[in-house]
Enzyme design. Structure first.
Site, PDB file in Angstrom:
ATOM      1  N   GLU A 166       9.681  15.405  14.684  1.00 53.09           N
ATOM      2  CA  GLU A 166      10.107  15.385  13.290  1.00 53.09           C
ATOM      3  C   GLU A 166       9.301  16.432  12.512  1.00 53.09           C
ATOM      4  O   GLU A 166       8.079  16.394  12.505  1.00 53.09           O
ATOM      5  CB  GLU A 166       9.807  13.982  12.742  1.00 53.09           C
ATOM      6  CG  GLU A 166      10.618  13.606  11.561  1.00 53.09           C
ATOM      7  CD  GLU A 166      10.421  12.139  11.173  1.00 53.09           C
ATOM      8  OE1 GLU A 166       9.314  11.594  11.334  1.00 53.09           O
ATOM      9  OE2 GLU A 166      11.396  11.543  10.692  1.00 53.09           O
ATOM     10  N   GLU A 180       9.923   1.209  10.660  1.00 49.04           N
ATOM     11  CA  GLU A 180      10.958   2.244  10.488  1.00 49.04           C
ATOM     12  C   GLU A 180      10.229   3.579  10.634  1.00 49.04           C
ATOM     13  O   GLU A 180       9.419   3.947   9.804  1.00 49.04           O
ATOM     14  CB  GLU A 180      11.614   2.109   9.117  1.00 49.04           C
ATOM     15  CG  GLU A 180      12.950   2.819   9.048  1.00 49.04           C
ATOM     16  CD  GLU A 180      12.809   4.297   8.766  1.00 49.04           C
ATOM     17  OE1 GLU A 180      12.713   5.076   9.748  1.00 49.04           O
ATOM     18  OE2 GLU A 180      12.777   4.686   7.595  1.00 49.04           O
ATOM     19  N   CYS A 196      13.540  10.827   6.865  1.00 46.44           N
ATOM     20  CA  CYS A 196      13.605  10.464   8.282  1.00 46.44           C
ATOM     21  C   CYS A 196      15.033  10.597   8.822  1.00 46.44           C
ATOM     22  O   CYS A 196      15.229  10.660  10.030  1.00 46.44           O
ATOM     23  CB  CYS A 196      13.104   9.040   8.453  1.00 46.44           C
ATOM     24  SG  CYS A 196      13.825   7.889   7.281  1.00 46.44           S
ATOM     25  N   LYS A 235       0.840  -1.200   0.000  1.00 52.10           N
ATOM     26  CA  LYS A 235       0.000   0.000   0.000  1.00 52.10           C
ATOM     27  C   LYS A 235       0.875   1.249   0.000  1.00 52.10           C
ATOM     28  O   LYS A 235       1.498   1.597   0.999  1.00 52.10           O
ATOM     29  CB  LYS A 235      -0.917   0.067   1.228  1.00 52.10           C
ATOM     30  CG  LYS A 235      -1.959   1.181   1.041  1.00 52.10           C
ATOM     31  CD  LYS A 235      -2.643   1.602   2.309  1.00 52.10           C
ATOM     32  CE  LYS A 235      -1.940   2.689   3.059  1.00 52.10           C
ATOM     33  NZ  LYS A 235      -1.766   3.975   2.313  1.00 52.10           N
TER      34      LYS A 235
HETATM   35  P1  NAI Z   1       1.889   8.378   8.004  1.00 48.69           P
HETATM   36  O1  NAI Z   1       2.654   7.567   8.959  1.00 48.69           O
HETATM   37  O2  NAI Z   1       0.482   8.703   8.341  1.00 48.69           O
HETATM   38  O3  NAI Z   1       1.847   7.652   6.577  1.00 48.69           O
HETATM   39  C1  NAI Z   1       2.697   6.598   6.184  1.00 48.69           C
HETATM   40  C2  NAI Z   1       1.864   5.456   5.604  1.00 48.69           C
HETATM   41  O4  NAI Z   1       1.039   4.902   6.623  1.00 48.69           O
HETATM   42  C3  NAI Z   1       0.915   5.870   4.486  1.00 48.69           C
HETATM   43  O5  NAI Z   1       0.867   4.848   3.504  1.00 48.69           O
HETATM   44  C4  NAI Z   1      -0.408   5.983   5.199  1.00 48.69           C
HETATM   45  O6  NAI Z   1      -1.521   5.820   4.358  1.00 48.69           O
HETATM   46  C5  NAI Z   1      -0.317   4.841   6.188  1.00 48.69           C
HETATM   47  N1  NAI Z   1      -1.196   4.945   7.351  1.00 48.69           N
HETATM   48  C6  NAI Z   1      -1.628   6.076   7.982  1.00 48.69           C
HETATM   49  N2  NAI Z   1      -2.446   5.756   9.005  1.00 48.69           N
HETATM   50  C7  NAI Z   1      -2.535   4.407   9.039  1.00 48.69           C
HETATM   51  C8  NAI Z   1      -3.227   3.480   9.860  1.00 48.69           C
HETATM   52  N3  NAI Z   1      -4.005   3.872  10.869  1.00 48.69           N
HETATM   53  N4  NAI Z   1      -3.080   2.163   9.628  1.00 48.69           N
HETATM   54  C9  NAI Z   1      -2.296   1.740   8.607  1.00 48.69           C
HETATM   55  N5  NAI Z   1      -1.645   2.562   7.788  1.00 48.69           N
HETATM   56  C10 NAI Z   1      -1.742   3.880   7.987  1.00 48.69           C
HETATM   57  O7  NAI Z   1       2.677   9.694   7.699  1.00 48.69           O
HETATM   58  P2  NAI Z   1       2.121  11.059   7.045  1.00 48.69           P
HETATM   59  O8  NAI Z   1       0.841  11.499   7.682  1.00 48.69           O
HETATM   60  O9  NAI Z   1       2.093  10.880   5.585  1.00 48.69           O
HETATM   61  O10 NAI Z   1       3.269  12.073   7.449  1.00 48.69           O
HETATM   62  C11 NAI Z   1       3.243  12.662   8.731  1.00 48.69           C
HETATM   63  C12 NAI Z   1       4.606  12.711   9.352  1.00 48.69           C
HETATM   64  O11 NAI Z   1       5.116  11.393   9.518  1.00 48.69           O
HETATM   65  C13 NAI Z   1       5.661  13.419   8.546  1.00 48.69           C
HETATM   66  O12 NAI Z   1       5.602  14.794   8.723  1.00 48.69           O
HETATM   67  C14 NAI Z   1       6.915  12.815   9.118  1.00 48.69           C
HETATM   68  O13 NAI Z   1       7.267  13.455  10.297  1.00 48.69           O
HETATM   69  C15 NAI Z   1       6.510  11.392   9.409  1.00 48.69           C
HETATM   70  N6  NAI Z   1       6.915  10.468   8.317  1.00 48.69           N
HETATM   71  C16 NAI Z   1       8.029   9.717   8.467  1.00 48.69           C
HETATM   72  C17 NAI Z   1       8.480   8.939   7.421  1.00 48.69           C
HETATM   73  C18 NAI Z   1       9.705   8.099   7.531  1.00 48.69           C
HETATM   74  O14 NAI Z   1      10.372   7.894   6.538  1.00 48.69           O
HETATM   75  N7  NAI Z   1      10.018   7.553   8.666  1.00 48.69           N
HETATM   76  C19 NAI Z   1       7.805   8.923   6.124  1.00 48.69           C
HETATM   77  C20 NAI Z   1       6.570   9.674   6.097  1.00 48.69           C
HETATM   78  C21 NAI Z   1       6.190  10.434   7.154  1.00 48.69           C
END
Ligand code: NAI
Ligand code: MG
Length: 481
Positions: free
Chosen positions: A382, A254, A288, A178
């Site tokens: 972050e 991660e 990240c 996904k």
């Molecule tokens: P997010 O963690 O919500 O999204 C990442 C993935 O998780 C997406 O595919 C999203 O659809 C999915 N997701 C979201 N809620 C979920 C749930 N309840 N159950 C299963 N899957 C779910 O991150 P978002 O909102 O896009 O970004 C917010 C913040 O997260 C960013 O500002 C950053 O600080 C952090 N982030 C960190 C990343 C990393 O590489 N470690 C990558 C993306 C975001």
């Protein structure tokens, strides 16, 4: 409504080898963050679609598992070369849908390397043997889980397409991926190439959709046995909980970072400034591993900070499709607003000394805060924008304490010419990767990548990822006389 053309942008779900609309017809819009115009209406996978994709992966599993590593590897080699052929198309599609400058596009090459390596690496899956029980030959075997799911973020989507799919398949699993709702299009183009590569139906399924719907359905699914996630800490917690409350699927996480970079007085300040600014510059700070907390020794702070600001401030903001652009907009309005709110909260406790909101679309200028309180929000959370804090320190003990005063532990760097100090400090920094006289985004492909503390669980790399997708079985063989 945007017209979708088969030859243009693929927006459907990829289930059991076929592209199809969602069962309930729901779509969501992906927007170009530079023009702020819609790019595509993408189908959102419903619970029923998730069930269908998992069922397809489950049905495809036994035959895929039973192929030899070489036979599975043929498909992986094919997808690697197809991605190479379409590299420019991927770069353009990511530029128009998530604002990543084409000049900085590395996602395809990461994916190509992952598929190429894992196309050969299946042979390394081996168990052990033991004569230690009298009258027995006992062995262990390494076996795939069955259906693996992966939920990925939007910063390097096609890179994750390779990093997650390649080892899972090489180990003999089938997979449901996904992508993030913010950047699903390059993964769907990747799925189109899977068809061209001749992958058996069901081996890889790609479902676009939001987290609380499609993502939640995958993480609580009873037939998904292993889930690999990259994204925010908040979502990681939800996925870990969903796994525990459903079938105790194995979860690899991660979850981001707040990486410190420490600059000692004997460092090559010019090189340190160049690298540390690149770390928060690339992908508009949306990584990240970005070194967002810089600690510079007070005796060289003025010189280092001036060098840093000169280079960081020279970022070229503009159209991501323009080859001169080095800094694109934030990925979407949500992320742009989020970064702005971090900046305005931080401004209550300190001052912006470079940059700030560009007040032009979703752009944030290269932004520097100096001498921020260690406990302030911007030192703890972050931001995911081109925003960095430069603080000073006096002693080694003090800076190690400050660098480690975080719940994150993904990446840390130290710049010094003193080998003893470099080694001492490397030992004490609480991070999954410590870089000496270099910094992120450096991630050698054979080095384990993952987080200490709340930055996650598990490690990924050429040499470590396969293990994440394998169960270990003990087989006890009694020897007759
Ligand atoms: P997010 O963690 O919500 O999204 C990442 C993935 O998780 C997406 O595919 C999203 O659809 C999915 N997701 C979201 N809620 C979920 C749930 N309840 N159950 C299963 N899957 C779910 O991150 P978002 O909102 O896009 O970004 C917010 C913040 O997260 C960013 O500002 C950053 O600080 C952090 N982030 C960190 C990343 C990393 O590489 N470690 C990558 C993306 C975001
Ligand atoms: Mg977008």
């Amino acid at each position: 409504m945007i017209e979708k053309s088969q030859d243009q942008i693929e927006t459907r779900l990829f289930i059991n080898g076929k592209f199809q609309p969602s069962s309930d017809g729901k779509t969501f819009t992906v927007t170009n963050p530079f023009t702020r115009e819609p790019v595509a209406n993408v189908f959102e996978a419903s619970d029923a679609d998730v069930d269908n994709a998992v069922a397809a992966a489950k049905a495809a599993f036994p035959a895929w598992r039973d192929l030899s590593p070489a036979d599975r590897g043929k498909y992986l080699h094919r997808i690697a070369s197809l991605i190479r052929e379409h590299e420019e198309e991927f770069a353009r599609l990511e530029a128009v849908s998530s604002g990543k400058p084409v000049s900085r596009y590395v996602d395809a090459s990461v994916a190509i390397d992952a598929f190429s390596y894992f196309a050969e690496a299946g042979w390394t899956v081996q168990g052990t043997s033991s004569w230690n029980t009298s009258g027995h030959l006992n062995i262990t075997s390494k076996e795939p889980y069955g259906v693996v799911a992966s939920i990925i973020p939007w910063n390097v989507p096609l890179a994750f397409f390779g990093i997650k799919i390649a080892p899972a398949l090489a180990a003999g699993n089938t997979i449901v991926l996904k992508p993030s709702e913010k950047a699903p299009l390059t993964c769907l183009l990747g799925a189109k190439l899977l068809v061209e590569a001749g992958f058996p139906p069901g081996v890889v399924n790609v479902l676009s959709g939001h987290g609380p719907t499609t993502g939640a359905a995958l993480s609580s699914h009873m037939d998904v046995r292993c889930l690999s996630f990259t994204g925010s800490l908040l979502t990681g917690r939800k996925i870990q909980t969903a796994a525990a409350q459903s079938n105790m699927k194995t979860v690899h996480l991660e979850l981001g970072g707040k990486a410190p970079a420490i600059i000692f007085p004997d460092a090559d300040l010019e090189a340190a400034a160049a690298q540390t600014q690149f770390s928060v510059h690339i992908f508009s700070g949306q990584t990240c591993i970005a070194n967002t907390r810089i600690y510079v020794h007070e005796s060289v702070a003025e010189k280092y900070t001036a060098l840093f600001k000169g280079m960081f401030g020279a970022a070229v903001l503009g159209d991501p499709l323009d080859k001169e652009t080095t800094l694109g907009p934030q990925v979407d309005k949500i992320q742009y607003e989020r970064v702005k709110s971090y900046i305005s909260t931080a401004e209550k406790e300190g001052a912006v000394t470079l940059g700030g909101d560009a007040k032009d679309g979703y752009f944030i200028k290269p932004t520097v805060f100096e001498n921020m309180p260690e406990k302030s929000q911007i030192m703890k959370e972050e931001v995911f924008g081109p925003v960095v804090v430069i603080n000073t320190f006096r002693t080694e003990d003090e800076v190690i304490r400050k660098a480690n005063d975080t719940e994150f532990g993904l990446y840390a760097s130290v710049f010094t010419k003193d080998i003893d100090r470099a080694v001492r400090v490397s030992k004490l920094l609480e991070a999954g990767t410590v870089a000496v006289n270099c910094t992120s985004p450096l991630m050698p492909k054979d080095m384990p990548f993952g987080g200490f503390k709340e930055s996650g669980t598990g490690r990924e790399s050429f040499l470590h990822s396969m293990e994440s997708y394998l169960e270990t079985k003990a087989v006890l063989i009694k020897i007759g006389s």
